[in-house]
Enzyme design. Sequence first.
Site, PDB file in Angstrom:
ATOM      1  N   ILE A 243       0.827  -1.210   0.000  1.00 24.70           N
ATOM      2  CA  ILE A 243       0.000   0.000   0.000  1.00 24.70           C
ATOM      3  C   ILE A 243       0.851   1.246   0.000  1.00 24.70           C
ATOM      4  O   ILE A 243       0.345   2.355  -0.029  1.00 24.70           O
ATOM      5  CB  ILE A 243      -0.981   0.030   1.199  1.00 24.70           C
ATOM      6  CG1 ILE A 243      -0.238  -0.169   2.519  1.00 24.70           C
ATOM      7  CG2 ILE A 243      -2.086  -1.003   1.032  1.00 24.70           C
ATOM      8  CD1 ILE A 243      -1.099   0.093   3.734  1.00 24.70           C
TER       9      ILE A 243
ATOM     10  N   GLY B  37      11.366   5.879   1.247  1.00 27.37           N
ATOM     11  CA  GLY B  37      12.811   5.868   1.287  1.00 27.37           C
ATOM     12  C   GLY B  37      13.368   4.678   2.029  1.00 27.37           C
ATOM     13  O   GLY B  37      14.389   4.126   1.645  1.00 27.37           O
ATOM     14  N   SER B  38      12.679   4.259   3.064  1.00 27.23           N
ATOM     15  CA  SER B  38      13.284   3.216   3.870  1.00 27.23           C
ATOM     16  C   SER B  38      12.683   1.839   3.620  1.00 27.23           C
ATOM     17  O   SER B  38      13.168   0.861   4.150  1.00 27.23           O
ATOM     18  CB  SER B  38      13.171   3.564   5.351  1.00 27.23           C
ATOM     19  OG  SER B  38      11.825   3.887   5.636  1.00 27.23           O
ATOM     20  N   GLY B  39      11.602   1.798   2.855  1.00 21.37           N
ATOM     21  CA  GLY B  39      11.070   0.476   2.601  1.00 21.37           C
ATOM     22  C   GLY B  39       9.653   0.510   2.065  1.00 21.37           C
ATOM     23  O   GLY B  39       9.153   1.557   1.664  1.00 21.37           O
TER      24      GLY B  39
ATOM     25  N   LYS C  56       5.743  -2.560   7.808  1.00 17.78           N
ATOM     26  CA  LYS C  56       6.772  -1.777   7.106  1.00 17.78           C
ATOM     27  C   LYS C  56       8.040  -2.639   7.031  1.00 17.78           C
ATOM     28  O   LYS C  56       8.528  -3.109   8.055  1.00 17.78           O
ATOM     29  CB  LYS C  56       7.067  -0.480   7.869  1.00 17.78           C
ATOM     30  CG  LYS C  56       8.050   0.436   7.138  1.00 17.78           C
ATOM     31  CD  LYS C  56       8.565   1.546   8.053  1.00 17.78           C
ATOM     32  CE  LYS C  56       7.603   2.715   8.127  1.00 17.78           C
ATOM     33  NZ  LYS C  56       8.160   3.800   8.971  1.00 17.78           N
TER      34      LYS C  56
ATOM     35  N   ASP D  88       9.460  15.458  13.338  1.00 14.00           N
ATOM     36  CA  ASP D  88       8.998  15.468  11.956  1.00 14.00           C
ATOM     37  C   ASP D  88       7.464  15.475  11.929  1.00 14.00           C
ATOM     38  O   ASP D  88       6.830  14.674  11.255  1.00 14.00           O
ATOM     39  CB  ASP D  88       9.547  14.238  11.220  1.00 14.00           C
ATOM     40  CG  ASP D  88       9.424  14.424   9.699  1.00 14.00           C
ATOM     41  OD1 ASP D  88       9.166  15.575   9.251  1.00 14.00           O
ATOM     42  OD2 ASP D  88       9.569  13.423   8.979  1.00 14.00           O
TER      43      ASP D  88
END
Length: 871
Positions: free
Chosen positions: A694, A698-700, A716, A815
Amino acid sequence: MTHLRSKTCTVFLILLFLFLHCVSLVVSLGGDYEILIRVKNGQLDDPNGSLNHWVSNGDSNPCNWTGVNCDPQKFAVSSIDLSVLGISGGFPFDFCRIQTLQNLSLSGNYFNGSLQSQHLSLCSHLRLLNLSSNLFVGQLPEFSQEFTELEVLDLSNNKFTGDIPASFGQFPSLRVLALTANLLSGSIPSFLGNLSELTRFELGCNPFKPSPLLPEIGNLKKLENLWLAGSNLNGHIPNSIGKLVSLKNLDLSNNSLSGEIPGSIGGLKSVEEIKLYENQLSGGLPESIANLTSLLRLDVSENSLTGKLSEKIAAMPLICLSLTDNFFEGEIPEVLASNPNLQQLKLFNNSFSGKLPENLGKFSDLEDFDVSTNNFTDGLPKFLCYRKKLQHLIAFNNRLSGSLPESYGECDSLSYVMIENNELSGAVPSGFWSLPLLEFLEMHNNRLEGSLPRSISLARHLNKILISGNDFNGEIPSEICQLNGLLVIDFSKNRFSGELPTCVTGLNNLQKLRMQDNMLSGEIPSSVGSWTDLTELNLARNRFSGKIPSELGNLPMLKYLDLSGNLLSGGIPVALTKLKLNEFNLSDNKLYGKVPPGFSKDWYLSSILGNKELCSSNLNPLPPCSKPKLASLYIVVILAVCAVLLLGSLVWIFKTKCHAFGGKSKRPWEIISFQRIAFNEVDIIPQLKEENVIGAGGSGRVYRVTLKKGQIVAVKRLWGDTINLDSEAVFRSEVETLGRIRHSNILKLLLSCSGEDRRMLVYEYMANGSFGDMLHGEKGGGLLDWPRRLAIALGAAQGLAYLHHDCVPAIVHRDVKSNNILLDEEWKPRVADFGLAKTLHLEVGEGAGSMSRVAGSYGYIAPAEITRNKQ
Ligand SMILES: *[C@@H]1O[C@H](CO)[C@@H](O)[C@H](O)[C@H]1NC(C)=O
Ligand SMILES: *[C@@H]1O[C@H](CO)[C@@H](O)[C@H](O)[C@H]1NC(C)=O
Ligand SMILES: *[C@@H]1O[C@H](CO)[C@@H](O)[C@H](O)[C@H]1NC(C)=O
Ligand SMILES: *[C@@H]1O[C@H](CO)[C@@H](O)[C@H](O)[C@H]1NC(C)=O
Ligand SMILES: *[C@@H]1O[C@H](CO)[C@@H](O)[C@H](O)[C@H]1NC(C)=O
Ligand SMILES: *[C@@H]1O[C@H](CO)[C@@H](O)[C@H](O)[C@H]1NC(C)=O
Ligand SMILES: *[C@@H]1O[C@H](CO)[C@@H](O)[C@H](O)[C@H]1NC(C)=O
Ligand SMILES: *[C@@H]1O[C@H](CO)[C@@H](O)[C@H](O)[C@H]1NC(C)=O
Ligand SMILES: *[C@@H]1O[C@H](CO)[C@@H](O)[C@H](O)[C@H]1NC(C)=O
Ligand SMILES: *[C@@H]1O[C@H](CO)[C@@H](O)[C@H](O)[C@H]1NC(C)=O
């Protein structure tokens, strides 16, 4: 010899005399006995067998038969009393053939037919004739002049009609004349004033022709009871009334008497009770009333009396003073409080003003206090319940101020409290909520404050609790559910908060539940099956959320349903269309979906407006409902967009290379589960397929995984055959921060797996994607109205506040942006993505300095950091 003979003769004569006397006794009783049997068999109907003893016995002695009394000296029947034996028949005049009979009472049976004068004439030797409470009809009979002995004539509670015959004025010995509650329609004749022996004159409750009270009444000097209530009297009360010096009870209530109460009333020097209520009397209370030293009860309510309550009258030692429904004014003299007898004080609906007597209740056993609907000011008297006898505290519609005296909290005798519509303020004494005999507690529209104590459960007799329009706050204690007699609860227009206790649905006598205009939250209880008598449910303008329970549609008596102005979501339950409602309001909520056909009528429109996402094919301002297939397609599109954007943000954040996952693990998995979960990595890994992706970043990649039991999770999977430092940092940061926090506004990390070169994080699944996508995605924020946006902002802020203030050590997310706020199926926000989060170990020398690196996405950086960065 002669002497002896004459002696024998004397003895014989004496014996003969005694014998004859006995025979005459037996003959006399034998005659009575025969008469009684003959009447019983011939004239009485005795279905209950009350007279079963009335049978021939050996000695023919009826003296201990039911209802029969004999003169013990003369061995003759003197009275017959057949009261209340269930007997019927015509008037059994043959009883009067018993010449020794004095009293005949047939009261409370079913005797019927009329009384014929010629039959009655047999009874002229009677002293008492009591035919009350039977079914006699027709004209009253003439009584011949031979009724010289008659003392008591009670014909009340029958259906006699017509005039009172002239012969009624000629009883020389009559003491009691009772004709009450018949259908007599003439006027009350003046010849009754000739009955100079009368002590009781009771003609009330007859539809007499309207006429004044005869002035001849004053001739009845021996009169003790004058009862003429409901007799259509008009005109003035005659002055002659004052001549009734023996009168104890005067009842002229429920007539049309007008004019002033004559000053002569002060002549009733024996009077104990005066009832003049329900007339049209005017003027003031005559001062002479104060002379009536025997008077104990004075009731002049429901007239048009004016003026003040004088000091003298207020000082009388009355037990009961009722002045209600008049036009009295002025202050109540303080001296009233020193009356040691006062039990009932009723001043309802006048124009009295000023302060209530301060010591009221201190010196007497006050039971009944009603000063409602006047213009009283200042506080309630603090001694009202000093003697612990007060049952009714009724003072509504005044301008009373100040707080409720603390002593009222110990007034265990109280059953009615009605003090609404005043200016009372301050806290309610806590004992006041738990009075054991309290039935009505009405305190609405004041300025009372405080919260409901749990001890309210002790007020076991409470029927009604009406406290709306005050300043009460706090939670509604669930102990209220123990008050099973409650019929009406009105807590509206206060500041109650928290949830409505679910157990209120157990109050199975409840008829009205009014909670509108508070700050109640939580869901509407759905187990409403026992609310079989509920007619009104008003929860409007609170913060109730969740769905409208469809069970409400089963309430058989519900006529009034107002749930408007809440945060209710979901659809309008079709079941509600079963109700036959007079009032119906679901407006201003967050209901969505199709309006059930039963409500798709124009007149329901105002009941459902203000729910932006309702649709209907035929209700005009509402949008038509799109076909279900299209709708789901639409959702798929939105989700896809979310996914793409999520992917983008992940790319942006981690800026790492993309690698496929799935190579052989080089060392065993390290598994940490953070919540109690019923699955493990073995259930998940096979599901990490292309079709379940879905999002990617950047990380996966992020997968939506449906587990065996139907639970949906988000997984994730971090990139990398070779572990780059950023990816490793993200993984560690998420595990360290998310893994140790539990907050409803922070995304839950369920499980983490890490191998040598691959890592996987399992989260709860957020059905509505990210807030950022919702705002800026395809729909352009269309799904998000302002209240919902506000709710999301508040939720997110609560999550952050938790991180900053409640976590030890504190956590800084670094963030925060709309893309990192995810929304569950009920649009509740969760702060997510803790890859850049930092734990603040505020040691000396550490602090702001350790955060100098600008973290996160540009545009969402805290202003202070931007400034620092520019320097
Ligand atoms: C009165 O009645 C009782 C029984 O009811 C009977 O035993 C008694 O003998 C009666 N007395 C007379 C005086 O008749
Ligand atoms: C008859 O009634 C009068 C009045 O109630 C009462 O005083 C009297 O004792 C009664 N007489 C008999 C014989 O019961
Ligand atoms: C007579 O009997 C009827 C029915 O058995 C009962 O309802 C009624 O109360 C009785 N009346 C009296 C006066 O005993
Ligand atoms: C007539 O009898 C009834 C029933 O016993 C009683 O209540 C009432 O007082 C009697 N009337 C008079 C005038 O005594
Ligand atoms: C009196 O009541 C009986 C029944 O209890 C009835 O048969 C009779 O007709 C009635 N008599 C009159 C005169 O109403
Ligand atoms: C009432 O008494 C007066 C005298 O005391 C007499 O003149 C009058 O006729 C009496 N009225 C009746 C109806 O008997
Ligand atoms: C007042 O009297 C009338 C008859 O004149 C009667 O119908 C009504 O029930 C009475 N009201 C009260 C409260 O007693
Ligand atoms: C009764 O009251 C009146 C008016 O208050 C007063 O004039 C009178 O002296 C009092 N006493 C008697 C015995 O009437
Ligand atoms: C108050 O009293 C007046 C006059 O007796 C009457 O008309 C009015 O209906 C009463 N008001 C209430 C609320 O009972
Ligand atoms: C109450 O008193 C105020 C001022 O004292 C007055 O204006 C008002 O008309 C009074 N109300 C009544 C119902 O008597």
